[in-house]
Design a protein around this motif. Structure first.
Motif, PDB file in Angstrom:
ATOM      1  N   SER A 163       0.840  -1.197   0.000  1.00  0.00           N
ATOM      2  CA  SER A 163       0.000   0.000   0.000  1.00  0.00           C
ATOM      3  C   SER A 163       0.870   1.241   0.000  1.00  0.00           C
ATOM      4  O   SER A 163       1.990   1.221   0.500  1.00  0.00           O
ATOM      5  N   ASP A 164       0.345   2.315  -0.538  1.00  0.00           N
ATOM      6  CA  ASP A 164       1.057   3.592  -0.537  1.00  0.00           C
ATOM      7  C   ASP A 164       0.804   4.317   0.776  1.00  0.00           C
ATOM      8  O   ASP A 164      -0.328   4.717   1.059  1.00  0.00           O
ATOM      9  N   PRO A 165       1.834   4.525   1.596  1.00  0.00           N
ATOM     10  CA  PRO A 165       1.608   5.256   2.846  1.00  0.00           C
ATOM     11  C   PRO A 165       1.353   6.747   2.578  1.00  0.00           C
ATOM     12  O   PRO A 165       2.075   7.378   1.817  1.00  0.00           O
ATOM     13  N   SER A 166       0.302   7.252   3.192  1.00  0.00           N
ATOM     14  CA  SER A 166      -0.055   8.659   3.066  1.00  0.00           C
ATOM     15  C   SER A 166      -0.357   9.190   4.457  1.00  0.00           C
ATOM     16  O   SER A 166      -0.906   8.472   5.282  1.00  0.00           O
ATOM     17  N   PHE A 197       1.219  12.094   0.191  1.00  0.00           N
ATOM     18  CA  PHE A 197       1.934  10.820   0.119  1.00  0.00           C
ATOM     19  C   PHE A 197       3.316  10.931   0.750  1.00  0.00           C
ATOM     20  O   PHE A 197       4.002  11.945   0.600  1.00  0.00           O
ATOM     21  N   THR A 207       7.153  13.921   6.260  1.00  0.00           N
ATOM     22  CA  THR A 207       6.068  14.186   5.314  1.00  0.00           C
ATOM     23  C   THR A 207       5.077  15.190   5.898  1.00  0.00           C
ATOM     24  O   THR A 207       4.614  16.095   5.199  1.00  0.00           O
ATOM     25  N   SER A 228      -4.156   4.785  12.280  1.00  0.00           N
ATOM     26  CA  SER A 228      -4.039   4.553  10.840  1.00  0.00           C
ATOM     27  C   SER A 228      -5.314   3.912  10.308  1.00  0.00           C
ATOM     28  O   SER A 228      -6.149   3.422  11.076  1.00  0.00           O
ATOM     29  N   TRP A 231      -7.117   2.553   3.135  1.00  0.00           N
ATOM     30  CA  TRP A 231      -7.947   3.453   2.320  1.00  0.00           C
ATOM     31  C   TRP A 231      -7.768   3.051   0.852  1.00  0.00           C
ATOM     32  O   TRP A 231      -6.856   3.513   0.173  1.00  0.00           O
ATOM     33  N   SER A 236      -4.100   3.238  -0.650  1.00  0.00           N
ATOM     34  CA  SER A 236      -3.360   3.904   0.423  1.00  0.00           C
ATOM     35  C   SER A 236      -3.531   3.209   1.762  1.00  0.00           C
ATOM     36  O   SER A 236      -4.497   2.482   1.995  1.00  0.00           O
ATOM     37  N   VAL A 237      -2.561   3.442   2.643  1.00  0.00           N
ATOM     38  CA  VAL A 237      -2.808   3.296   4.067  1.00  0.00           C
ATOM     39  C   VAL A 237      -2.570   4.686   4.651  1.00  0.00           C
ATOM     40  O   VAL A 237      -1.527   5.302   4.421  1.00  0.00           O
ATOM     41  N   LEU A 238      -3.588   5.204   5.333  1.00  0.00           N
ATOM     42  CA  LEU A 238      -3.531   6.561   5.871  1.00  0.00           C
ATOM     43  C   LEU A 238      -2.988   6.523   7.289  1.00  0.00           C
ATOM     44  O   LEU A 238      -3.382   5.660   8.089  1.00  0.00           O
TER      45      LEU A 238
ATOM     46  N   ARG B 162       6.728   5.454  -4.453  1.00  0.00           N
ATOM     47  CA  ARG B 162       6.247   5.423  -3.078  1.00  0.00           C
ATOM     48  C   ARG B 162       6.995   4.343  -2.329  1.00  0.00           C
ATOM     49  O   ARG B 162       7.889   3.709  -2.865  1.00  0.00           O
TER      50      ARG B 162
END
Lengths: 309, 309
Positions: A163-166, A197, A207, A228, A231, A236-238, B162
């Protein structure tokens, strides 16, 4: 070390599945085969999810026996195997008992467990569609590990679903006002916390500092982790933080936001009453971040103001 | 809301760069061109980094003027543009003033800012090498946004760099012992905290619970966030937690760990003295997590025991 209990009430949506991912079954075809009689499958059509009313609806996995090598095995849920598979419009039309719904739109009405399974299915299908070919050599990949690895036999590389961490951040100023922003294209009156992101070579704390500066020209002087949330829109993982920022007037110079401003609790309460202000719904981490700030020093909780939890 | 100051002393390595990523310059070729006279470039050979002694060494970017469209622009550092570019063994041999070092091995001796820039360069090059082709359609991508976007003109998809979110967790039991594990292949006597990748559809808190159960059959009953760290080996951002677990004997059933056990402070101190026990070095988030637990209730800080900070 004064560690709080988890799970706790601040847990946002998509987050409560009792599904057991049971990673060891991903390489145990025999175990999956033995569980096939009671197994179910979540068909996904253009990222829309099968529902009956507000409930996740599944089909018997046996119906798809010939295509299970293309399906992704998600795990065990209430003692039953759960798979997911992308289906065509024509297939979706064959099952009149199912209504295919946009997950984001339906999320407010879903049971937490249903929402969590759907989010997992959506994220896996999104990943698989974008890794049909190997990014290193361009050759076709093939699924293995029950769909959890896409393998390139040409260059011997395995691709994993991640997952893309945001980050999301609720910033307060010294008057305890809350910094909120508006993205172009949002409905009039909608505001939310700032987000961005995580870039390579960057801690999530860095970030937070970078994005609050880029988007609003506010300097973060302290921060604290909140929670967290997965998402899957799309991948994403927020990771949510509370922060304090300097007392400057926000400046918006880039394309990401069309406005940013400080809001007092009174302004938010008045805006909600007059319906000139709204924010993301309660299943979002954004809402939970604003709520945690708001309720910390309010006569009435935010959930009472919006008429729901 | 009692928000602590950040940055703070628990910040692990790769995390302190004064480099300004200045995202708006990624699409401003003119600005980059005007800064070219003083610009420098970090050549990277097989993921090894250019050093002179323990210091990051760069080359004038002008030397690479014809290949800057293949280089990745990292940002502004001490008012100078910084690029990175993958180079061949033959090129690396042409610059006898540079010594190419493995970043992980060198990290203990590096200045924090040098380490942060190298980690960023390494992560970007790793990403670019694995996105030469579009995962959706298999056609070649081309770099744009100064190397920060790899674009597929065939199917109109943009690929972004990412990081893979991974969690680290220091688990304590009710006797305040610390759960540590050993991976197969580690040197004898080396132990560390448990770790694992965040899966799609999963909050990081759920990853903590799942991995501690999968790897050691210990149930997490509470947790608290500690800090995060970029970790470019190859492409992670590590997110660290303290947790409490039930008082069971750890059981290792899978391939990931070869052993897991509870350690008291006395056992760790005695093991360090006799050199029968060691753990990851101080620039790692793993070390910082163990240190924070250890120092919470110790006569002597862990850094004194290992003879360094």
């Amino acid at each position: 070390m004064n560690i709080p209990d988890y799970p706790h009430e601040r847990t946002p949506g998509f987050n409560a599945a009792t599904l057991d991912r049971k990673a060891e079954w991903r390489t145990d075809e025999q175990a999956r085969e033995q569980a096939l009689d009671s197994a179910v499958l979540v068909p996904v059509c253009r990222y829309r999810m099968p529902m009956r009313g507000d409930v996740l609806e599944t089909l018997p996995a046996r119906q798809f026996a010939e295509r299970l090598d293309q399906a992704i095995w998600l795990g065990l849920w209430n003692q039953r195997s759960v798979y997911t598979l992308e289906v065509t419009d024509a297939e979706a039309a064959q099952w009149p008992e199912l209504h295919f719904s946009d997950l984001r739109g339906a999320a407010m009405r879903l049971q937490p467990d249903d929402a969590a399974v759907m989010a997992y299915a959506r994220a896996m299908i999104y990943w698989a569609k974008r890794h049909r070919y190997c990014g290193r050599c361009g050759k076709a990949t093939r699924p293995t590990h029950a769909g959890h690895v896409l393998r390139c036999d040409a260059c011997d590389l395995e691709h994993y679903p991640r997952s893309d961490p945001s980050m999301l951040v609720q910033v307060s100023d010294e008057q305890d006002r809350c910094l909120l922003g508006r993205q172009p294209g949002w409905p009039p009156g909608m505001w939310s916390v700032l987000a961005g992101f995580v870039e390579p070579g960057e801690s999530i704390e860095d970030t937070v500092i970078r994005e609050v500066w880029e988007e609003a020209r506010i300097r973060v002087t302290g921060m604290r982790y909140f929670a967290s949330q997965p998402w899957p829109f799309p991948a994403s993982v927020l990771i949510g933080y509370h922060a304090v920022g300097d007392a400057e007037t926000p400046q918006v110079e880039q394309d990401e936001l069309e406005a940013a401003d400080w809001f007092s609790r009174e302004q938010i309460a008045e805006g909600l009453r007059s319906k000139s202000f709204f924010m993301p719904p309660p299943f979002t981490l954004s809402f939970r971040l604003i709520e945690a700030w708001y309720d910390h020093n309010a006569a009435q909780p935010l959930s009472a103001l919006i008429g729901r939890r």
